[in-house]
Design a protein around this motif. Sequence first.
Motif, mmCIF file in Angstrom:
data_model
loop_
_atom_site.group_PDB
_atom_site.id
_atom_site.type_symbol
_atom_site.label_atom_id
_atom_site.label_comp_id
_atom_site.label_asym_id
_atom_site.label_seq_id
_atom_site.Cartn_x
_atom_site.Cartn_y
_atom_site.Cartn_z
ATOM 1 N N GLU A 1 -58.417 35.363 38.471
ATOM 2 C CA GLU A 1 -57.282 35.488 39.370
ATOM 3 C C GLU A 1 -56.197 34.494 38.938
ATOM 4 N N ILE B 1 -50.997 31.474 41.967
ATOM 5 C CA ILE B 1 -49.779 31.957 42.610
ATOM 6 C C ILE B 1 -48.936 30.767 43.058
ATOM 7 N N SER C 1 -42.898 37.522 43.415
ATOM 8 C CA SER C 1 -43.065 38.973 43.440
ATOM 9 C C SER C 1 -43.767 39.390 44.726
ATOM 10 N N GLU C 2 -43.631 40.659 45.064
ATOM 11 C CA GLU C 2 -44.318 41.178 46.245
ATOM 12 C C GLU C 2 -45.828 41.162 46.032
ATOM 13 N N GLU C 3 -46.208 41.346 44.786
ATOM 14 C CA GLU C 3 -47.628 41.304 44.437
ATOM 15 C C GLU C 3 -48.244 39.956 44.829
ATOM 16 N N ASP C 4 -47.523 38.891 44.521
ATOM 17 C CA ASP C 4 -48.000 37.553 44.880
ATOM 18 C C ASP C 4 -48.182 37.428 46.390
ATOM 19 N N LYS D 1 -48.696 39.770 48.567
ATOM 20 C CA LYS D 1 -49.848 40.583 49.006
ATOM 21 C C LYS D 1 -51.167 39.905 48.679
ATOM 22 N N LYS D 2 -51.212 39.299 47.499
ATOM 23 C CA LYS D 2 -52.453 38.618 47.100
ATOM 24 C C LYS D 2 -52.784 37.472 48.032
ATOM 25 N N LYS E 1 -46.089 43.565 54.192
ATOM 26 C CA LYS E 1 -44.641 43.775 54.172
ATOM 27 C C LYS E 1 -44.107 44.088 55.571
#
Length: 150
Positions: free
Chosen positions: A86, A89, A129-132, A134-135, A140
Amino acid sequence: MKVKKDKFNHIIDIYRITVVNDSTIDIVAFGKTRKELLNYILSFYPRIKEGDVVEVKGKVSVYKGRYQIILNGIEDFKLIEKRNFEKDIYFSETPTNIYASRYGKVYHTLKDCPYGRRLNEENIIYFFSEEDAKKLGYKKCKWCEEHEKR
Ligand SMILES: [Zn+2]
């Protein structure tokens, strides 16, 4: 592994690394070795994390009822296998379009979101990022989702 992080999630100090065996062993380092250990850990991308396999040399002693190994030098500590892939972040140090409250569970993507604007400036974190987001368990914002499409 217990670490101290700054507000952007960068590791700035290590409190304790714990090896889980039949019993728990704390690995401690002092002074120069502690600094070197921190640098060693920071030299990996992604960082050493929970679940990784490390090799430690040293004498086991007991301190306050817990087993511990005091590192004499950084050469006594080695990363053997990375099992946790992983990525780390971090938060952005400059504002981005993806933001949330440090204590919330929702992230926003629009600057004029009425919910986003209610956030206390001091508690806002900015993601790369949005990915970060979410992780880290953020969902959202419905308003942002809805208004982004237009
Ligand atoms: Zn929003």
